[in-house]
Write a protein that holds these residues in place. Structure first.
Motif, PDB file in Angstrom:
ATOM      1  N   GLU A  74       7.120   5.513  28.484  1.00  0.00           N
ATOM      2  CA  GLU A  74       7.834   4.240  28.420  1.00  0.00           C
ATOM      3  C   GLU A  74       7.119   3.257  29.351  1.00  0.00           C
ATOM      4  O   GLU A  74       7.447   3.157  30.536  1.00  0.00           O
ATOM      5  CB  GLU A  74       9.301   4.421  28.829  1.00  0.00           C
ATOM      6  CG  GLU A  74      10.136   3.151  28.793  1.00  0.00           C
ATOM      7  CD  GLU A  74       9.843   2.271  27.598  1.00  0.00           C
ATOM      8  OE1 GLU A  74       9.131   1.254  27.779  1.00  0.00           O
ATOM      9  OE2 GLU A  74      10.295   2.596  26.493  1.00  0.00           O
ATOM     10  N   HIS A  77       9.096   0.750  31.625  1.00  0.00           N
ATOM     11  CA  HIS A  77       9.764   1.351  32.782  1.00  0.00           C
ATOM     12  C   HIS A  77       8.754   1.665  33.882  1.00  0.00           C
ATOM     13  O   HIS A  77       8.992   1.374  35.061  1.00  0.00           O
ATOM     14  CB  HIS A  77      10.493   2.619  32.346  1.00  0.00           C
ATOM     15  CG  HIS A  77      11.236   3.306  33.447  1.00  0.00           C
ATOM     16  ND1 HIS A  77      12.352   2.760  34.046  1.00  0.00           N
ATOM     17  CD2 HIS A  77      11.016   4.491  34.080  1.00  0.00           C
ATOM     18  CE1 HIS A  77      12.793   3.574  34.984  1.00  0.00           C
ATOM     19  NE2 HIS A  77      12.000   4.624  35.032  1.00  0.00           N
ATOM     20  N   SER A 169      21.634  -7.520  27.247  1.00  0.00           N
ATOM     21  CA  SER A 169      21.222  -6.391  26.411  1.00  0.00           C
ATOM     22  C   SER A 169      19.714  -6.404  26.185  1.00  0.00           C
ATOM     23  O   SER A 169      19.068  -5.350  26.176  1.00  0.00           O
ATOM     24  CB  SER A 169      21.962  -6.422  25.074  1.00  0.00           C
ATOM     25  OG  SER A 169      21.690  -7.622  24.365  1.00  0.00           O
ATOM     26  N   LEU A 172      18.119  -5.170  29.480  1.00  0.00           N
ATOM     27  CA  LEU A 172      18.281  -3.732  29.672  1.00  0.00           C
ATOM     28  C   LEU A 172      17.406  -2.949  28.701  1.00  0.00           C
ATOM     29  O   LEU A 172      16.770  -1.962  29.077  1.00  0.00           O
ATOM     30  CB  LEU A 172      19.748  -3.347  29.495  1.00  0.00           C
ATOM     31  CG  LEU A 172      20.674  -3.780  30.641  1.00  0.00           C
ATOM     32  CD1 LEU A 172      22.134  -3.739  30.205  1.00  0.00           C
ATOM     33  CD2 LEU A 172      20.455  -2.905  31.864  1.00  0.00           C
ATOM     34  N   ASP A 173      17.352  -3.387  27.457  1.00  0.00           N
ATOM     35  CA  ASP A 173      16.548  -2.695  26.457  1.00  0.00           C
ATOM     36  C   ASP A 173      15.062  -2.760  26.795  1.00  0.00           C
ATOM     37  O   ASP A 173      14.314  -1.810  26.536  1.00  0.00           O
ATOM     38  CB  ASP A 173      16.799  -3.310  25.079  1.00  0.00           C
ATOM     39  CG  ASP A 173      16.081  -2.562  23.968  1.00  0.00           C
ATOM     40  OD1 ASP A 173      16.367  -1.358  23.791  1.00  0.00           O
ATOM     41  OD2 ASP A 173      15.237  -3.174  23.288  1.00  0.00           O
ATOM     42  N   HIS A 175      13.799  -3.044  29.857  1.00  0.00           N
ATOM     43  CA  HIS A 175      13.562  -2.583  31.231  1.00  0.00           C
ATOM     44  C   HIS A 175      13.221  -3.740  32.170  1.00  0.00           C
ATOM     45  O   HIS A 175      12.373  -3.609  33.051  1.00  0.00           O
ATOM     46  CB  HIS A 175      12.440  -1.538  31.252  1.00  0.00           C
ATOM     47  CG  HIS A 175      12.757  -0.307  30.455  1.00  0.00           C
ATOM     48  ND1 HIS A 175      13.283   0.837  31.017  1.00  0.00           N
ATOM     49  CD2 HIS A 175      12.642  -0.049  29.124  1.00  0.00           C
ATOM     50  CE1 HIS A 175      13.466   1.749  30.076  1.00  0.00           C
ATOM     51  NE2 HIS A 175      13.091   1.228  28.915  1.00  0.00           N
ATOM     52  N   GLU A 178      14.726  -3.105  36.206  1.00  0.00           N
ATOM     53  CA  GLU A 178      14.438  -1.818  36.840  1.00  0.00           C
ATOM     54  C   GLU A 178      13.779  -1.994  38.212  1.00  0.00           C
ATOM     55  O   GLU A 178      13.332  -3.067  38.574  1.00  0.00           O
ATOM     56  CB  GLU A 178      13.485  -1.006  35.958  1.00  0.00           C
ATOM     57  CG  GLU A 178      13.784  -1.060  34.478  1.00  0.00           C
ATOM     58  CD  GLU A 178      14.972  -0.230  34.068  1.00  0.00           C
ATOM     59  OE1 GLU A 178      14.935   0.984  34.231  1.00  0.00           O
ATOM     60  OE2 GLU A 178      15.943  -0.817  33.580  1.00  0.00           O
ATOM     61  N   THR A 206      24.359   0.626  23.055  1.00  0.00           N
ATOM     62  CA  THR A 206      23.489   1.566  23.762  1.00  0.00           C
ATOM     63  C   THR A 206      22.656   0.850  24.818  1.00  0.00           C
ATOM     64  O   THR A 206      22.456   1.362  25.924  1.00  0.00           O
ATOM     65  CB  THR A 206      22.566   2.294  22.769  1.00  0.00           C
ATOM     66  OG1 THR A 206      23.367   3.078  21.879  1.00  0.00           O
ATOM     67  CG2 THR A 206      21.586   3.205  23.496  1.00  0.00           C
ATOM     68  N   ALA A 207      22.178  -0.343  24.477  1.00  0.00           N
ATOM     69  CA  ALA A 207      21.413  -1.125  25.452  1.00  0.00           C
ATOM     70  C   ALA A 207      22.285  -1.470  26.656  1.00  0.00           C
ATOM     71  O   ALA A 207      21.846  -1.357  27.811  1.00  0.00           O
ATOM     72  CB  ALA A 207      20.875  -2.392  24.797  1.00  0.00           C
ATOM     73  N   ARG A 210      22.819   1.363  29.217  1.00  0.00           N
ATOM     74  CA  ARG A 210      21.721   1.744  30.115  1.00  0.00           C
ATOM     75  C   ARG A 210      22.013   1.346  31.561  1.00  0.00           C
ATOM     76  O   ARG A 210      21.524   1.990  32.493  1.00  0.00           O
ATOM     77  CB  ARG A 210      20.400   1.096  29.687  1.00  0.00           C
ATOM     78  CG  ARG A 210      19.709   1.764  28.523  1.00  0.00           C
ATOM     79  CD  ARG A 210      18.209   1.438  28.493  1.00  0.00           C
ATOM     80  NE  ARG A 210      17.521   2.024  29.621  1.00  0.00           N
ATOM     81  CZ  ARG A 210      16.976   1.328  30.619  1.00  0.00           C
ATOM     82  NH1 ARG A 210      17.037   0.011  30.629  1.00  0.00           N
ATOM     83  NH2 ARG A 210      16.357   1.943  31.607  1.00  0.00           N
ATOM     84  N   SER A 213      23.962   4.400  32.673  1.00  0.00           N
ATOM     85  CA  SER A 213      23.304   5.701  32.528  1.00  0.00           C
ATOM     86  C   SER A 213      22.023   5.810  33.344  1.00  0.00           C
ATOM     87  O   SER A 213      21.640   6.908  33.759  1.00  0.00           O
ATOM     88  CB  SER A 213      22.990   5.973  31.052  1.00  0.00           C
ATOM     89  OG  SER A 213      22.074   5.015  30.545  1.00  0.00           O
ATOM     90  N   GLU A 214      21.353   4.666  33.601  1.00  0.00           N
ATOM     91  CA  GLU A 214      20.041   4.736  34.235  1.00  0.00           C
ATOM     92  C   GLU A 214      19.810   3.761  35.381  1.00  0.00           C
ATOM     93  O   GLU A 214      19.087   4.082  36.321  1.00  0.00           O
ATOM     94  CB  GLU A 214      18.949   4.501  33.179  1.00  0.00           C
ATOM     95  CG  GLU A 214      18.938   5.508  32.044  1.00  0.00           C
ATOM     96  CD  GLU A 214      17.855   5.214  31.024  1.00  0.00           C
ATOM     97  OE1 GLU A 214      16.705   4.965  31.444  1.00  0.00           O
ATOM     98  OE2 GLU A 214      18.161   5.206  29.819  1.00  0.00           O
TER      99      GLU A 214
END
Length: 247
Positions: A74, A77, A169, A172-173, A175, A178, A206-207, A210, A213-214
């Motif tokens: 990725e 990231h 979104s 986040l999608d 990255h 981060e 899902t986005a 993140r 989740s991350e």
């Protein structure tokens, strides 16, 4: 800063900055080559290397000549983590807000509450970069990763200790949020939006997830508005991560 200090190797090239636009590459700039919806950054690797990039962060199957290929599953990231090492330090307390509606008002109210509590606070989002003294427009809810990290580092140099930002979104999608420690994240609500980019509601949600989740650091806090149909999934995910729940 030496490239080896970022990678944990003996690479001796000097790093002067990071860029995801080949036109902004100068000698010493690490280039991030990503596949996007409209452009493929991999197509501009030769131009970036010619401009002086000592390293290129890209997917494993990409050909890089004349510079170190930092290959990653990725790349976005991996690029964000390296850039964060370069730009650090950041404000001690960072919080993020995601959701379809309410992000802008929530981060601004958070900034104001922190200020009233005696903290030197700032926010980043649709309104731009806002402090008690000024507001600078960035043009995006969540800026590109280089701008985002540079802004956060700049706020730290100005004495900001608390910063809240909007985590869109798209951001986040891709990255774009981060690298720096995020102590808390908030979820406002979920409704139809940005389906031209995400394709369907499942991918859109899902986005958003993140963030929980991350992005939020281990042991962090999740603040969830519980009256939305999507909130239960956010709460379940926060519990799975062992995050402290407020809602």
């Amino acid at each position: 800063m030496r490239l080896g200090a970022l990678l944990g190797t003996d690479a001796r090239a000097d790093v002067t900055g990071f860029a995801i636009d080949h036109r902004k590459v100068a000698p010493g700039t690490v280039f991030g080559a990503f596949r996007g919806a409209r452009f493929n950054g991999e197509d501009f690797i030769p131009q970036a290397v010619a401009a002086g990039a000592p390293a290129v962060v890209a997917a494993h199957d990409v050909r890089v000549e004349g510079a170190l290929h930092i290959a990653a599953d990725e790349p976005r990231h991996a690029f964000a983590l390296l850039a964060a090492k370069f730009f650090a330090p950041f404000p001690e307390t960072v919080a993020a807000v995601t959701g379809t509606n309410g992000k802008t008002s929530t981060v601004e109210l958070t900034r104001q509450l922190w200020r009233m509590a005696g903290h030197h606070a700032a926010s980043i989002g649709t309104l731009g970069v806002t402090t008690a003294d000024e507001r600078v427009t960035t043009g995006l809810t969540t800026p590109d990763i280089v701008t985002f990290l540079a802004n956060m580092a700049g706020l730290k140099r100005e004495g900001v200790t608390h910063a809240a930002f909007e985590a869109s979104s798209h951001g986040l999608d891709q990255h774009r949020t981060e690298g720096l420690p995020v102590a808390a994240g908030a979820f406002t609500n979920l409704s139809r939006d940005h389906l031209d980019y995400h394709g369907d509601m499942a991918a859109y949600f899902t986005a958003k997830l993140r963030l929980f989740s991350e992005v939020i650091e281990d042991g962090g806090t999740a603040v969830v508005w519980q009256d939305d149909e999507a909130s239960d999934r956010v709460i379940d995910l926060a519990r799975e991560r062992g995050l402290r729940l407020v809602g």
